[in-house]
Design a protein around this motif. Structure first.
Motif, mmCIF file in Angstrom:
data_model
loop_
_atom_site.group_PDB
_atom_site.id
_atom_site.type_symbol
_atom_site.label_atom_id
_atom_site.label_comp_id
_atom_site.label_asym_id
_atom_site.label_seq_id
_atom_site.Cartn_x
_atom_site.Cartn_y
_atom_site.Cartn_z
ATOM 1 N N VAL A 1 -3.579 2.466 8.443
ATOM 2 C CA VAL A 1 -4.018 1.838 7.192
ATOM 3 C C VAL A 1 -2.798 1.528 6.326
ATOM 4 C CG1 VAL A 1 -5.239 2.234 5.017
ATOM 5 C CG2 VAL A 1 -6.321 2.842 7.188
ATOM 6 N N GLY A 2 -1.846 2.470 6.297
ATOM 7 C CA GLY A 2 -0.613 2.250 5.550
ATOM 8 C C GLY A 2 0.160 1.053 6.062
ATOM 9 N N VAL A 3 0.205 0.883 7.383
ATOM 10 C CA VAL A 3 0.880 -0.268 7.979
ATOM 11 C C VAL A 3 0.215 -1.565 7.531
ATOM 12 C CG1 VAL A 3 1.397 -1.477 10.139
ATOM 13 C CG2 VAL A 3 1.728 1.003 9.982
ATOM 14 N N LEU A 4 -1.125 -1.577 7.525
ATOM 15 C CA LEU A 4 -1.852 -2.773 7.091
ATOM 16 C C LEU A 4 -1.569 -3.093 5.624
ATOM 17 C CD1 LEU A 4 -5.323 -2.204 8.818
ATOM 18 C CD2 LEU A 4 -3.524 -3.803 9.498
ATOM 19 N N ILE A 5 -1.430 -2.050 4.814
ATOM 20 C CA ILE A 5 -1.126 -2.269 3.395
ATOM 21 C C ILE A 5 0.250 -2.908 3.248
ATOM 22 C CG2 ILE A 5 -0.638 -1.118 1.202
ATOM 23 C CD1 ILE A 5 -2.744 0.979 1.959
ATOM 24 N N VAL A 6 1.230 -2.401 3.992
ATOM 25 C CA VAL A 6 2.592 -2.928 3.888
ATOM 26 C C VAL A 6 2.672 -4.345 4.448
ATOM 27 C CG1 VAL A 6 4.973 -2.661 4.686
ATOM 28 C CG2 VAL A 6 3.670 -0.650 3.955
ATOM 29 N N ALA A 7 2.095 -4.559 5.641
ATOM 30 C CA ALA A 7 2.247 -5.841 6.332
ATOM 31 C C ALA A 7 1.349 -6.932 5.769
ATOM 32 C CB ALA A 7 1.969 -5.659 7.816
ATOM 33 N N GLN A 8 0.178 -6.546 5.218
ATOM 34 C CA GLN A 8 -0.764 -7.540 4.672
ATOM 35 C C GLN A 8 -0.978 -8.692 5.662
ATOM 36 O OE1 GLN A 8 -2.363 -7.727 1.228
ATOM 37 N NE2 GLN A 8 -2.108 -5.600 1.852
ATOM 38 N N ASP B 1 8.703 -5.024 -2.069
ATOM 39 C CA ASP B 1 7.634 -5.602 -2.875
ATOM 40 C C ASP B 1 6.590 -4.536 -3.206
ATOM 41 O OD1 ASP B 1 6.046 -5.218 -0.652
ATOM 42 O OD2 ASP B 1 6.012 -7.321 -0.070
ATOM 43 N N THR B 2 5.596 -4.930 -3.974
ATOM 44 C CA THR B 2 4.585 -3.987 -4.461
ATOM 45 C C THR B 2 3.837 -3.320 -3.313
ATOM 46 O OG1 THR B 2 4.291 -5.314 -6.469
ATOM 47 C CG2 THR B 2 2.538 -3.745 -5.908
ATOM 48 N N TRP B 3 3.463 -4.104 -2.283
ATOM 49 C CA TRP B 3 2.672 -3.548 -1.189
ATOM 50 C C TRP B 3 3.450 -2.512 -0.385
ATOM 51 C CZ3 TRP B 3 -2.101 -3.869 -1.988
ATOM 52 C CH2 TRP B 3 -2.675 -5.001 -2.558
ATOM 53 N N THR B 4 4.770 -2.670 -0.310
ATOM 54 C CA THR B 4 5.582 -1.661 0.370
ATOM 55 C C THR B 4 5.569 -0.352 -0.407
ATOM 56 O OG1 THR B 4 7.030 -3.375 1.294
ATOM 57 C CG2 THR B 4 7.888 -1.117 1.249
ATOM 58 N N TRP B 5 5.649 -0.435 -1.739
ATOM 59 C CA TRP B 5 5.596 0.774 -2.562
ATOM 60 C C TRP B 5 4.243 1.477 -2.438
ATOM 61 C CZ3 TRP B 5 9.928 2.698 -3.881
ATOM 62 C CH2 TRP B 5 11.003 1.906 -4.288
ATOM 63 N N VAL B 6 3.184 0.700 -2.228
ATOM 64 C CA VAL B 6 1.846 1.284 -2.085
ATOM 65 C C VAL B 6 1.652 1.863 -0.685
ATOM 66 C CG1 VAL B 6 -0.632 0.787 -2.092
ATOM 67 C CG2 VAL B 6 0.857 -0.247 -3.827
ATOM 68 N N GLY B 7 2.046 1.103 0.338
ATOM 69 C CA GLY B 7 1.788 1.523 1.714
ATOM 70 C C GLY B 7 2.719 2.591 2.237
ATOM 71 N N GLY C 1 9.258 1.913 10.630
ATOM 72 C CA GLY C 1 9.757 2.935 11.559
ATOM 73 C C GLY C 1 9.110 4.294 11.365
ATOM 74 N N PHE C 2 8.539 4.529 10.186
ATOM 75 C CA PHE C 2 7.890 5.809 9.915
ATOM 76 C C PHE C 2 6.613 6.008 10.734
ATOM 77 C CE2 PHE C 2 9.781 5.888 5.361
ATOM 78 C CZ PHE C 2 10.968 6.411 5.863
#
Length: 302
Positions: free
Chosen positions: A138-145, A266-272, A106-107
């Motif tokens: 790019v952040g969305v791609l990191i979170v969604a993988q 998960d880890t990717w959410t903390w990164v993205g 949502g961000f």
């Protein structure tokens, strides 16, 4: 907007933080309702019915129902259609994803608002904000993988659709707010939404236990109170001050997901998530800089 004195800014920030907390509570209630057997159509109906009741009470005890008379009903109908679609996508995302992940997606709303502002309103958008837009995706791609299968595709699609529709609503509200008060806009959104939602509810309504009925009622009342607090914040403080408070919702979403549902990001959410948040904050800051420059130019020319 009232004069942006220090006291008013403090009130604006407080109201926005309260709205964030209330919306986080509403999102938790939505997931609990679904876990108890309530359908999406039922949850949407009670969300707007509760908000409509709350708005009628507030207006009746305040300025009176005549204060929400409008000559721009078609604009309110369009706002209701877009807003209801946005709410449907938002609630679908909440049901499809853990709370922290749905909040993070949502961000992306400021990202879509920047794109629509440039394309629809012709707002000047320099490379600073376009760069922030790209960073946000790019952040969305990191979170969604995408392609890994760890993130439900339907959740990503509904989440991004919700952000796009919410950004569309924000663009429309810029036009409506030139002649309509916040109370009038919220009232008509809540009441007009009940027409299609009432039809949907007549087909999906079910019998529930007392706890689920209570939870459904709370979704509407808490959501309505959150909406009033959110819009009230913009009355007392500038967008550049109050909107960054919305990012505190990730804290509440993470806490609720952990305490109520036993789920942590998960880890990717903390990164993205920090990447998306940084993008949104930069967009808000650039908008503030642009607005201040336009104000200074107007004063100089005047």
């Amino acid at each position: 907007m009232a004069t942006a004195s220090p006291d008013n800014v403090l009130l604006a920030v407080t109201l926005r933080l309260v709205s964030v907390l209330l919306f986080a509570g509403m999102n938790t209630l939505i997931k609990l309702c679904e876990a108890g057997g309530a359908s999406l159509g039922e949850i949407l109906f009670f969300r707007q019915a509760g908000a409509a009741v709350l708005m009628v009470l507030v207006i009746s005890r305040g300025p009176g129902m005549r204060s929400v008379a409008t000559s721009r009903l078609p604009a309110h109908v369009l706002r209701a259609v877009l807003g209801l679609c946005a709410m449907t996508m938002t609630f679908s995302t909440i049901l499809a994803l853990p709370l922290a992940e749905s909040t993070t997606i949502g961000f992306t709303m400021p990202i879509f608002a920047t794109i629509l502002g440039a394309l629809v309103l012709g707002e000047p958008t320099g490379w600073h904000r376009w760069g922030a837009v790209m960073l946000g995706f790019v952040g969305v791609l990191i979170v969604a993988q995408p392609g890994t299968g760890h993130f439900p595709l339907i959740g990503a699609l509904t989440g991004l659709s919700a952000a796009l529709l919410t950004a569309s609503v924000s663009i429309l509200l810029r036009q409506i707010s030139r002649t309509e008060s916040t109370t009038t806009t919220v009232f008509w959104f809540s009441t007009l939404s009940l027409v299609p939602l009432g039809i949907v509810y007549s087909f999906v309504m079910q019998l529930h236990g007392p706890l689920i009925w209570l939870l459904l009622a709370c979704v509407g009342l808490v959501g309505g109170a959150a909406q009033l607090a959110m819009t009230g914040a913009l009355r007392f403080g500038p967008v550049s001050v109050v909107v960054p408070m919305d990012y505190s919702s990730l804290l509440w979403a993470t806490l609720s997901g952990w305490v109520v549902f036993g789920v942590l990001p998960d880890t990717w959410t903390w990164v993205g998530a920090p990447v998306i948040i940084a993008s949104g904050l930069y967009i808000v800051w650039r908008e503030h800089v642009r607005h201040r420059a336009e104000t200074d130019q107007a004063v100089t020319e005047g």
